[in-house]
Each structure stands twice: as C-alpha cells, then as structure tokens.
Enzyme design. Structure first.
Site, PDB file in Angstrom:
ATOM      1  N   GLU A  58      -5.382  -6.340   1.833  1.00 53.80           N
ATOM      2  CA  GLU A  58      -4.197  -7.042   2.563  1.00 53.80           C
ATOM      3  C   GLU A  58      -4.065  -8.510   2.275  1.00 53.80           C
ATOM      4  OE1 GLU A  58      -6.045  -4.896   4.253  1.00 53.80           O
ATOM      5  OE2 GLU A  58      -4.478  -3.305   4.716  1.00 53.80           O
ATOM      6  N   HIS A  78      -3.390   0.918  15.278  1.00 50.99           N
ATOM      7  CA  HIS A  78      -2.273   1.216  14.553  1.00 50.99           C
ATOM      8  C   HIS A  78      -0.863   1.000  15.416  1.00 50.99           C
ATOM      9  CE1 HIS A  78      -5.678   2.547  11.887  1.00 50.99           C
ATOM     10  NE2 HIS A  78      -4.695   2.812  10.828  1.00 50.99           N
ATOM     11  N   PHE A 104       0.653  -1.216   8.629  1.00 55.11           N
ATOM     12  CA  PHE A 104       0.912  -1.453   9.961  1.00 55.11           C
ATOM     13  C   PHE A 104       0.735  -3.034  10.163  1.00 55.11           C
ATOM     14  CE2 PHE A 104      -0.461   2.835   9.518  1.00 55.11           C
ATOM     15  CZ  PHE A 104       0.217   3.605  10.316  1.00 55.11           C
ATOM     16  N   PHE A 153      -2.528  -4.599  10.327  1.00 58.83           N
ATOM     17  CA  PHE A 153      -3.492  -5.047   9.403  1.00 58.83           C
ATOM     18  C   PHE A 153      -3.152  -6.469   8.791  1.00 58.83           C
ATOM     19  CE2 PHE A 153      -2.951  -0.217   7.819  1.00 58.83           C
ATOM     20  CZ  PHE A 153      -3.804   0.095   8.895  1.00 58.83           C
ATOM     21  N   GLU A 200       0.601  -1.196  -0.071  1.00 57.86           N
ATOM     22  CA  GLU A 200      -0.003   0.014  -0.144  1.00 57.86           C
ATOM     23  C   GLU A 200       0.872   1.370  -0.111  1.00 57.86           C
ATOM     24  OE1 GLU A 200      -2.208  -0.776   3.506  1.00 57.86           O
ATOM     25  OE2 GLU A 200      -3.411  -2.626   2.585  1.00 57.86           O
TER      26      GLU A 200
END
Lengths: 323, 328
Positions: A60, A129, A83, A86, A29
């Site tokens: 993801e 996060h 992160f 994710f 990403e």
C-alpha cells in the site's frame, strides 16, 4: 434513465474519463486481470490494457507513493486500496506527502489523484476490513473527501474527482456495490461540496452519507407514521462541505440528527455537530444527536456486528428523543 | 571512463558551492538569524554532485531532510534557498517549507522531505510517470542508510524492480541514523547487498570520490534510460556536522570525524585538477571567489526579502480553496 449498480457507477465514472484523457490510469491490488476484489474494475483491463489498468504488489505504501510521484509529473492516477483499513500502511504517503506537498512547496505543485477506498461494515469482514475512517481523512488539510451513496452520484463525483487538481479520497461503501438505482443517460459531473436533499421535511434534519442514507430514509418513512416530517440530507462530499445546505435545513427544522457508521468517538459526525453548534446553536431547540457505531472494533459474528453498527431503528429512536 | 575537463570543473564548482552555502548557513543559524531544523550536508558533497552531474535538466530527484546539497547540485538557486531558510516570501516555498522541504518542480526537484524513507515510493512513482509517458527521463532517489530499514525501502525497490522503472536509488551511507551508528541499526555493512533481493545491480562506491560516484551513476542512468530498470548505489560517506545543527554528537567515537576529514572530497578534486592541469590555482581561486560572492548575494537577498503576508498561511492548501483565516 437506466438502471445501474453502485459498483457499475464507479466504473462508468472512471471509464468516461479514461476514454477522454490518456493521462488517467488505474492501479492497485487485483484491479486488473481479476477485475477488482469487488468487481468494480471488471472489463477495464480488457478494454484499456495493462498499461492503464495495472495490478500492483500488495504494497500500500508503494501504491499511494507511486500515485504521488506520478501525479507530481502531471498524470491523473486512480490508485485503489482494497479496503480503507489498509490505508494505515500507506498513511504516510497520504497524510505527509499527498496532502502536504502542494502547501509545503509554496503552491508550486499539483497532485491530481483519486484514491479509491472501499469502506464500512456489514459484510462479516471483521475488525480489519470493516472500518469507517472518514474522520482521519477529513481531518487532514490538503485532502478532499467524497462518499457517494448511489450510482448516479458515484459517476458524477468520480468525474469531478478525476478532474480535480488535488488529492481526492473517494470512499465507497462495500454493502452498496450491488445496489441498483436509476441513473440519467448522460450523468453530469457533480461539484464537490454540493449536498443532495434526498427527502424534504419540516420537523427534523438528518445529515448523513453513504450507506446510512438508506437507513435514514427508512427511518424517515417509519417516523412519518408517527407524524414526524423528516428532512434527509446526503452530503456526498465530506470536504469541501456544503455548510449552506446544512444551515438552511437546520434553520427550518431546528432539530438535527447526524448519522454515520463510524465509531462515535472522534468521528466526522462529531465535527458536523460542532460546526452546527458553532453556527446554528440558537437555531437548535434540542440537542444535536449523533447516531454512530459503538466504540468498538467491528466484530465478526453477525449478531455482534449488527449490534455494533447503527441501523434505522437507532435513527428513529434518536429522532424521537428530540420531541 | 573519460570525464571531460568541463565536467570536472562543473563538479568542482558544485561541491564548493554546497560547502560554502552550508558553512554560511551553519554560521547564520548559530547567530540566530533563523530557526528550525537545519541538517547540513558538509562532508557529503561528492555524492549529490556526482549523481546530479549524471542527470539531465529534465530528470527528476527526490531528496531528504538533508537536502541542500541535492538541490544545489540539481541547479537550485542559492538566493531562493537561503530566503527559504529565513522563512521569507521570496523563498522557494514562500516560507512555508523551510530547510526540510525545498522543492523546485521546474528543475525536476520533487522536494526535500522530512519523513525518513518517504522518497523511495515517490521516486518510484516518478519512475512510473516517466514510463507511462514513454520518455527516456530518469529519477534519482536520495536516501540515507537508516532509511533502508523502513518498509518504504522494500516497497519502493520491489515495485521499481518488478516494473523496471527508471529510478536510481542512491543510498548516502553516512554511518548514522541520527545518533545510532550503522552497526547498531542494521546487521549488514554494505547496503548495496540488499539489491540482490530485487534482482537489480547493487554497488558500493566511495562516496567521497566524486569521480567514482559520477561513473557509477552514469552507468546506472544509461541502463535506466534504456528501460533496463533501477540500480541501487551505496555511497559511503560521512557527515561532518551533527544530525541537526545543535546536535552535541556525543555518539561519535573520538577521532572518527578527524579520520573522515582527511578524506574530504573537495581537496581530492583540487589535487586532481592541479595535477592534471584542468585548472590553474589562480583559476580555482577565482572560481572560489565567485562562489563566495554568490553565497553573499544569497544572504543579502534573503535578509532584504520580506516575510510572507500572514494571509498566505491559508493559501495553497488546495489549488482552488482558500481556507478560513483568523477572525480574531
């Protein structure tokens, strides 16, 4: 020697291998045009082009799955999830596919892939996060897990991870990206499973990795004033694990404190404690201590976040409790 | 589309091979020769056959928990498959995978898979690998109707269509996700409609008509080889057995199975073969006998093979680390 930030180190490791091997490529990403959410891949898109530094949808499962498929065909993908949190969305691909395909298929497949996962708290990013999820990955047979603490190790571990024929989880600490340190002109690959003794000492062993290496070194300095001689081990590689370095140190100091940023319950730190208890129980003359985050999600507000996360004072306190 | 006699014979052979292997596996399982979860492909033979006949040896497939048919159609060896069902060391996975995880990288088979929907993303990744290497290979991704409700379906088709990857998404719509009928698990009848969301071709074919499957997939493969991206092909079919062996199938309406048995894909091909003089009855009988012998050979091979040495349990977790074995 030269000075490099942690983020630049991660990039340099990838860049060296990309120059060397056309099968190495990056996707994830915002890793391309944008240069990565934390700027780690900045410049690579311009240097290598879109084929090798590719922006993906926010997807993801597809990112990790695409890496699994491409790796099964013999390529060496480096997928990045912005992160570590994710990873939950891509977890089936990591745990049920990447980690198991070689074994399930009778050893007939290699899956060389390095999954970059920015981790940890301390940046007011709140509960989704900021996590430290290394226990999830170290728990899964079939995955290797590394966690560099400085630019030199970031390069050396990346070089080895990319050449490894197994899926490697490459954890990065977000608060360290801008931290600069001295780096050799030509960094050699660091074998996985080789810890680094950051500070030698005789009275107590601190076992740690990632950002907590800094907290632990700071604590060691504070403790020195009280006459406690602290050894600090930076694991660098969580699996394979350098048990030899750990046992040797424990046999010397007879006291252990394990420091990590994870929620304490079910943590990798707990696994380390169990390994030491199994192998070195009679060498320990005090309880094995863990300094971790509290068992809560990571809160947003600075006062709350600092309260939840471990720090150097916690380490000092834990060490002192052993004397 | 003109289909050559050789192709027709090859497809017939594959379908019969699947049927006979599965029937034998069904009986062996019932006898207690091996355990585990066994999901049989009986009734769906035309799908795997029509798809794999459209592929080259160097093309890839991803399979599902109901994978035997895909693997046989892609050229898998019955001996190693049967040995794997038995958990023997000579099996495809050295006894570590079983029915649900048979793979053969040398034949482009990237593995049967126990996770419903996992293949969408892996096939997309294989498509990415092909595109990256710049070859004209393709990857066919098999999956069931119920897997199209998983997020992986959307993630895989979205990425494959956006990047124009050479993937053919083959939905085997057999009407059920385990015990839940399609009408109870999604609000559509034709899954091929979902292709609209990805701006790719989506078609529905009679999955019990091997020629229809072959034609549709051949066209999709040609597009994919030219870099024109993925296609979603829905093959309507039906599984004769339960979801797994031992499934009492209480969820099936009375008469449904019988209706579908009338649409058995194998007699349909046999009828065509005889009517068009592709083979004589005697030739067909001979072929059937040959396949019977192959299946028996596979059973003998599996039964005569050894179980793996227990020390192998800690091998192949990694390429370079052997995990610690039992010390007690």
């Amino acid at each position: 020697m030269r000075e490099l930030t942690y983020g630049q180190g991660i990039k340099e490791g990838m860049r060296i291998k990309m120059l060397e091997n056309p099968d190495v490529f990056i996707f994830g990403e915002d890793v391309g045009l944008f240069g990565g959410c934390f700027g780690v891949t900045a410049g690579l898109f311009e240097e290598f082009g879109e084929k090798r530094v590719r922006d993906t949808p926010i997807s993801e499962g597809a990112i990790i799955g695409a890496a699994v498929g491409a790796a099964a065909l013999g390529l060496r993908p480096i997928p990045e999830l912005m992160f570590v949190d994710f990873a939950t969305v891509g977890m089936d691909q990591l745990v049920n596919q990447a980690a198991k395909m070689r074994y399930m298929f009778g050893g007939k497949l290699k899956l060389p892939m390095v999954v970059r996962l920015p981790s940890g708290g301390g940046v007011a990013a709140a509960a989704q996060h900021s996590q430290s999820l290394e226990a999830w990955f170290t728990h899964v047979p079939g995955l290797k897990v590394v966690y560099p603490s400085n630019a030199q190790d970031a390069i050396g571990l990346m070089l080895t991870a990319i050449d490894d024929d197994n899926p490697v989880i490459y954890l990065e600490n977000k608060t360290l990206y801008a931290v600069a340190s001295q780096v050799e002109d030509e960094v050699k690959p660091i074998p996985l499973g080789k810890a680094n003794i950051k500070r030698e000492g005789n009275d107590v062993t601190i076992i740690t990795y990632g950002k907590q290496v800094y907290d632990s070194l700071k604590a060691a300095e504070m403790l020195e004033k009280d006459g406690i001689d602290v050894e600090v081990i930076d694991l660098r590689s969580l699996y394979p694990l350098d048990t030899e370095a750990i046992f040797e140190s424990v046999k010397k100091t007879h006291k252990v404190v394990i420091v990590s940023e994870e929620a304490k319950r079910g943590s990798y730190a707990g696994e380390l404690a169990a390994i030491i208890a199994d192998e070195c129980f009679y060498e320990c003359d005090a309880p094995i201590k863990r300094v971790c985050a509290l068992n809560t999600p990571i809160p947003f507000s600075g006062v709350l976040e600092s309260y939840v996360l471990p720090n150097a004072d916690d380490v000092v306190q834990a060490v002192k409790s052993l004397f | 589309m003109k289909i050559s006699n050789d192709t027709i014979i090859e497809m017939y052979e594959k379908m019969v091979k699947i049927r006979k292997f599965e029937n034998r596996a069904m009986n062996l399982f019932a006898e207690g020769q091996f355990g585990g979860f066994v999901h049989l492909y009986i009734g769906e033979e035309a799908v795997a056959t029509g798809v794999c006949e459209s592929l080259r040896d160097d093309d890839y497939i991803t399979s599902t928990h109901r994978g035997h048919g895909h693997i046989i159609a892609k050229g898998g060896d019955l001996k190693y498959m049967m040995a794997e069902l038995y958990g023997k060391e000579t099996g495809y996975c050295k006894g570590k995978g079983g029915s649900m995880h048979i793979a053969d990288a040398t034949k482009g088979i990237l593995g049967a898979n126990g996770i419903v929907g996992a293949g969408h993303n892996i096939a997309t990744g294989a498509g990415l690998g092909i595109q990256y290497k710049g070859t004209d290979q393709v990857c066919a991704c098999f999956f069931g109707d119920a897997s199209t409700n998983q997020s992986t379906f959307h993630e895989g088709l979205n990425l494959a269509s956006t990047w124009k990857l050479p993937v053919i998404f083959i939905c085997e719509n057999n009407g059920y996700g385990i015990s839940v009928s399609q009408a109870r698990h999604q609000n559509i009848t034709d899954i091929s409609q979902r292709a609209v969301s990805y701006n790719i071709p989506g078609i529905t074919v009679d999955g019990n008509d091997v020629f229809a499957v072959f034609e549709a997939v051949s066209e999709a493969v040609a597009r994919a080889r030219k870099g024109q991206g993925p296609t979603l092909i829905e093959c309507k079919t039906y599984r004769w057995r339960g979801h797994f062996e031992g499934d009492p199938t209480v969820y099936r309406p009375e008469g449904e199975l019988e209706q579908w048995k009338k649409k058995d894909p194998i007699p349909r091909v046999e009828k065509y073969i005889l009517e068009n003089k592709v083979m004589t009855q005697a030739e067909m009988d001979k072929l059937n006998e040959k396949i019977d012998a192959l299946v028996e050979e596979a059973v003998d091979f599996a039964q005569a093979s050894k179980f793996p040495d227990v020390s192998s349990a800690v091998e192949d977790v990694y390429t370079d680390i052997v995990e610690e074995g039992r010390s007690r």
